[in-house]
Design a protein around this motif. Structure first.
Motif, PDB file in Angstrom:
ATOM      1  N   SER A  26     117.142 -50.812 144.848  1.00 60.67           N
ATOM      2  CA  SER A  26     117.626 -50.119 143.660  1.00 60.67           C
ATOM      3  C   SER A  26     116.488 -49.868 142.675  1.00 60.67           C
ATOM      4  O   SER A  26     116.339 -48.758 142.143  1.00 60.67           O
ATOM      5  N   PHE A  30     114.752 -46.324 141.093  1.00 60.12           N
ATOM      6  CA  PHE A  30     114.522 -46.080 139.664  1.00 60.12           C
ATOM      7  C   PHE A  30     113.054 -45.751 139.389  1.00 60.12           C
ATOM      8  O   PHE A  30     112.745 -44.843 138.625  1.00 60.12           O
ATOM      9  N   ALA A  33     112.178 -42.277 140.614  1.00 62.29           N
ATOM     10  CA  ALA A  33     112.697 -41.251 139.697  1.00 62.29           C
ATOM     11  C   ALA A  33     111.806 -41.137 138.460  1.00 62.29           C
ATOM     12  O   ALA A  33     111.475 -40.023 138.025  1.00 62.29           O
ATOM     13  N   VAL A  53     118.244 -41.864 140.710  1.00 61.98           N
ATOM     14  CA  VAL A  53     118.849 -42.839 139.791  1.00 61.98           C
ATOM     15  C   VAL A  53     120.270 -43.153 140.233  1.00 61.98           C
ATOM     16  O   VAL A  53     120.699 -44.320 140.223  1.00 61.98           O
ATOM     17  N   THR A  54     121.006 -42.128 140.644  1.00 61.20           N
ATOM     18  CA  THR A  54     122.371 -42.342 141.133  1.00 61.20           C
ATOM     19  C   THR A  54     122.374 -43.241 142.365  1.00 61.20           C
ATOM     20  O   THR A  54     123.194 -44.158 142.477  1.00 61.20           O
ATOM     21  N   GLY A  56     120.124 -45.437 143.082  1.00 59.39           N
ATOM     22  CA  GLY A  56     119.773 -46.770 142.614  1.00 59.39           C
ATOM     23  C   GLY A  56     120.976 -47.518 142.073  1.00 59.39           C
ATOM     24  O   GLY A  56     121.167 -48.704 142.348  1.00 59.39           O
TER      25      GLY A  56
END
Length: 82
Positions: A26, A30, A33, A53-54, A56
């Motif tokens: 995760s 991030f 991104a 991000v989604t 993650g």
């Protein structure tokens, strides 16, 4: 220490390692991104960063749910044995 108690400890540690792997993945999404947004400009990079991000967030939630489910299963199984 009994063999059953040692098995419970090993299973709990494996469950914790799995949770940490989900968290690590995760965080990697991030960071990827953030790196994309910092290095490149444009709407396409914003869309890709949003997807990362989604992903993650999805991995973090999936890891936590997996940890709680496995922890409950271990506790139920050990309680049945004792």
């Amino acid at each position: 220490m009994s063999t059953i108690k040692l098995a419970e400890i090993r299973t709990d540690l494996a469950n914790q390692r799995t949770l940490l792997a989900y968290v690590r993945t995760s965080l990697a999404f991030f960071i990827a991104a953030a790196g994309l947004l910092k290095l490149y400009r444009g709407w396409l990079m914003q869309v890709i960063a949003f997807i990362l991000v989604t992903l993650g967030i999805v991995f973090a939630i999936a890891g936590f749910r997996s940890f709680k489910r496995n922890d409950a299963l271990v506790n139920i199984t050990i309680a049945d044995i004792d």
